[in-house]
Scaffold this motif. Structure first.
Motif, short mmCIF file in Angstrom:
data_model
loop_
_atom_site.label_atom_id
_atom_site.label_comp_id
_atom_site.label_asym_id
_atom_site.label_seq_id
_atom_site.Cartn_x
_atom_site.Cartn_y
_atom_site.Cartn_z
N ASN A 1 44.88 -19.71 -59.51
CA ASN A 1 44.10 -20.49 -58.54
C ASN A 1 42.61 -20.28 -58.82
OD1 ASN A 1 43.16 -21.93 -56.40
ND2 ASN A 1 44.25 -20.78 -54.83
N PRO A 2 42.10 -20.90 -59.88
CA PRO A 2 40.72 -20.65 -60.29
C PRO A 2 39.66 -21.05 -59.27
CG PRO A 2 41.67 -22.48 -61.51
CD PRO A 2 42.79 -21.83 -60.76
N GLU A 3 40.02 -21.93 -58.34
CA GLU A 3 39.04 -22.37 -57.35
C GLU A 3 38.93 -21.40 -56.17
OE1 GLU A 3 37.08 -24.82 -57.99
OE2 GLU A 3 38.14 -25.21 -59.86
N ARG A 4 39.91 -20.51 -56.04
CA ARG A 4 39.91 -19.59 -54.90
C ARG A 4 38.99 -18.41 -55.18
NH1 ARG A 4 42.63 -14.95 -53.31
NH2 ARG A 4 43.83 -14.87 -55.25
N PRO A 5 38.09 -18.10 -54.25
CA PRO A 5 37.22 -16.93 -54.43
C PRO A 5 38.05 -15.66 -54.50
CG PRO A 5 36.42 -18.34 -52.65
CD PRO A 5 37.79 -18.83 -53.01
N TYR A 6 37.66 -14.76 -55.38
CA TYR A 6 38.38 -13.50 -55.52
C TYR A 6 37.50 -12.37 -55.00
CZ TYR A 6 40.56 -9.40 -57.61
OH TYR A 6 41.13 -8.17 -57.80
N SER A 7 38.05 -11.53 -54.14
CA SER A 7 37.30 -10.41 -53.58
C SER A 7 37.79 -9.09 -54.16
CB SER A 7 37.44 -10.38 -52.05
OG SER A 7 36.82 -9.22 -51.53
N ASP A 8 36.84 -8.28 -54.62
CA ASP A 8 37.16 -6.97 -55.16
C ASP A 8 37.05 -5.86 -54.11
OD1 ASP A 8 37.37 -7.92 -57.87
OD2 ASP A 8 35.19 -8.08 -57.89
N ASP A 9 36.70 -6.23 -52.88
CA ASP A 9 36.33 -5.22 -51.89
C ASP A 9 37.41 -4.18 -51.65
OD1 ASP A 9 33.78 -6.12 -51.43
OD2 ASP A 9 34.34 -7.44 -49.79
N ALA A 10 38.65 -4.62 -51.43
CA ALA A 10 39.71 -3.67 -51.10
C ALA A 10 39.91 -2.66 -52.22
CB ALA A 10 41.02 -4.41 -50.80
N VAL A 11 39.91 -3.13 -53.47
CA VAL A 11 40.11 -2.23 -54.61
C VAL A 11 38.96 -1.24 -54.72
CG1 VAL A 11 40.27 -2.11 -57.13
CG2 VAL A 11 41.49 -3.91 -55.89
N LEU B 1 42.93 8.28 -46.37
CA LEU B 1 41.56 7.85 -46.64
C LEU B 1 41.55 6.57 -47.47
CD1 LEU B 1 39.99 11.33 -47.38
CD2 LEU B 1 39.09 9.71 -45.69
N ARG B 2 42.40 6.53 -48.48
CA ARG B 2 42.46 5.35 -49.34
C ARG B 2 42.91 4.12 -48.57
NH1 ARG B 2 46.33 6.78 -53.09
NH2 ARG B 2 47.92 5.57 -52.03
N GLU B 3 43.92 4.28 -47.71
CA GLU B 3 44.43 3.14 -46.95
C GLU B 3 43.39 2.63 -45.95
OE1 GLU B 3 47.55 1.52 -47.47
OE2 GLU B 3 47.06 2.69 -49.26
N ALA B 4 42.69 3.55 -45.30
CA ALA B 4 41.65 3.14 -44.35
C ALA B 4 40.51 2.43 -45.06
CB ALA B 4 41.13 4.37 -43.59
N ALA B 5 40.12 2.94 -46.22
CA ALA B 5 39.04 2.32 -46.97
C ALA B 5 39.45 0.94 -47.48
CB ALA B 5 38.63 3.21 -48.14
N ALA B 6 40.70 0.81 -47.94
CA ALA B 6 41.18 -0.49 -48.41
C ALA B 6 41.21 -1.50 -47.27
CB ALA B 6 42.58 -0.34 -49.02
N ALA B 7 41.67 -1.07 -46.10
CA ALA B 7 41.69 -1.96 -44.94
C ALA B 7 40.28 -2.35 -44.54
CB ALA B 7 42.41 -1.28 -43.77
N PHE B 8 39.36 -1.40 -44.65
CA PHE B 8 37.95 -1.68 -44.37
C PHE B 8 37.43 -2.77 -45.31
CE2 PHE B 8 33.49 -0.77 -45.42
CZ PHE B 8 32.90 -0.77 -44.17
N GLY B 9 37.83 -2.70 -46.57
CA GLY B 9 37.40 -3.70 -47.54
C GLY B 9 37.96 -5.08 -47.28
N GLU B 10 39.09 -5.15 -46.59
CA GLU B 10 39.74 -6.43 -46.32
C GLU B 10 39.39 -7.00 -44.96
OE1 GLU B 10 43.80 -5.35 -46.75
OE2 GLU B 10 43.84 -5.70 -48.92
N VAL B 11 38.60 -6.29 -44.18
CA VAL B 11 38.42 -6.65 -42.78
C VAL B 11 37.75 -8.02 -42.60
CG1 VAL B 11 36.14 -5.61 -42.39
CG2 VAL B 11 37.81 -5.67 -40.53
#
Length: 243
Positions: A162-172, A195-205
C-alpha cells in the motif's frame, strides 16, 4: 498568586520530580543534542544543511532511553550514546520518508531529491549504528539491529502492499528505546517487557486506541511500584504524545 507556606509544605520533592521528567534529564538531554550535532556535521554543506533542517528540537525517544536507564546503573557516556543512537535512527527514517512515493515525474529535481534522501538517510543509519556500538553492550547492539530490521521490513511491506498509506515508525522506535535502555542497565525480563510494551503503545497513541496505552501503563506501574525512580517516566508516558 504564589502558594502559601502550608501549600508548599504539602508538595513533596518526589511530586515535583514526577511532574517534570524532562527537567530531571536536562543535563543528559543537552549532551544528547551535542552528540547529535557532532554526528550531523559531515563536512559537506548540502548534507549538513539538510540534516540540521530536519533535526527535531524535542527528543521523546531519548527521554524514554534516559528515563529507563535511571532504573539501573550505567555511565553517562553510554546512556547518552544510546539515546542519541535512537534519535539518529529516527532522523534516518524521517529523511527516507522524504523520498517521493507513488507515480512521479522523473526530472532533475526529483532525481536530486531521491538521491539526497537515500544517501543522507543511509548516512544517518550508519551514524546511529556507530552510536549504539559506543555502549559496548552486545545485547543493546542486538536490540538496536533488531529495531533496524523491523523498520526496514515495515517500510518495504508498506511500499509493496500500500504505497499510498503513510507508514509510522513510532511504535518500533519507542519500543526499541525502552528495550535497549533496559538492557543497558540490566533490568529483569518482566520489567523490560513491560517497559517495551508501554513505550510501543505510547508510540501508537496517535493512531490507535488509548486503551492499549492505559493497560500497558497499568501493568508497568504494578511491576515498578517499589521503584520510586520509575514514577517520572510512567507519568511522562501517560501525559505526553510523541512528536
Amino acid at each position: 498568586m504564589l502558594p502559601n507556606k502550608k501549600t508548599l509544605e504539602r508538595v513533596s520533592p518526589t511530586a515535583v520530580v514526577e511532574s517534570n521528567l524532562e527537567r530531571v534529564l536536562g543535563e543528559d538531554l543537552v549532551l544528547v543534542r551535542e552528540k547529535l550535532m557532532a554526528c550531523i556535521h559531515s563536512g559537506f554543506p548540502f548534507v549538513d544543511e539538510m540534516l540540521v533542517e530536519n533535526l527535531h528540537q524535542h527528543y521523546p525517544r531519548a527521554i524514554i532511553v534516559l528515563g529507563t536507564t535511571r532504573l539501573g546503573h550505567t555511565t553517562v557516556e553510554k546512556r547518552v550514546a544510546l539515546a542519541a543512537a535512537i534519535e539518529m535512527l529516527h532522523l534516518a527514517t524521517y529523511i527516507h520518508s522524504l523520498i517521493p512515493r507513488g507515480e512521479i515525474v522523473v526530472d532533475e529535481n526529483t532525481r536530486t531529491l531521491l538521491g539526497a534522501s537515500i544517501l543522507i538517510g543511509d548516512y544517518c543509519f550508519s551514524q546511529a549504528s556507530a552510536l549504539a556500538a559506543q555502549t559496548n553492550n552486545p545485547a543493546v547492539v542486538a536490540a538496536f539491529a533488531d529495531a533496524l530490521a523491523q523498520l526496514a521490513e515495515g517500510r518495504v511491506l508498506t511500499l509493496l502492499e500500500n504505497p499510498e498509506r503513510p507508514y509510522s515508525d513510532d511504535a518500533v522506535l519507542f519500543a526499541a528505546a525502552a528495550e535497549a535502555g533496559a538492557l543497558l542497565v540490566g533490568l529483569p525480563r518482566p520489567m523490560r517487557y513491560a517497559l517495551r510494551e508501554a513505550a510501543a503503545a505510547f508510540g501508537e497513541v496517535l493512531t490507535d486506541s488509548e486503551t492499549s496505552l492505559a493497560e500497558a501503563i497499568a501493568q508497568l506501574e504494578a511491576l515498578l511500584r517499589d521503584r520510586p525512580l520509575a514514577r517520572p517516566l510512567v507519568n511522562w508516558l501517560r501525559s505526553r504524545l510523541p512528536v
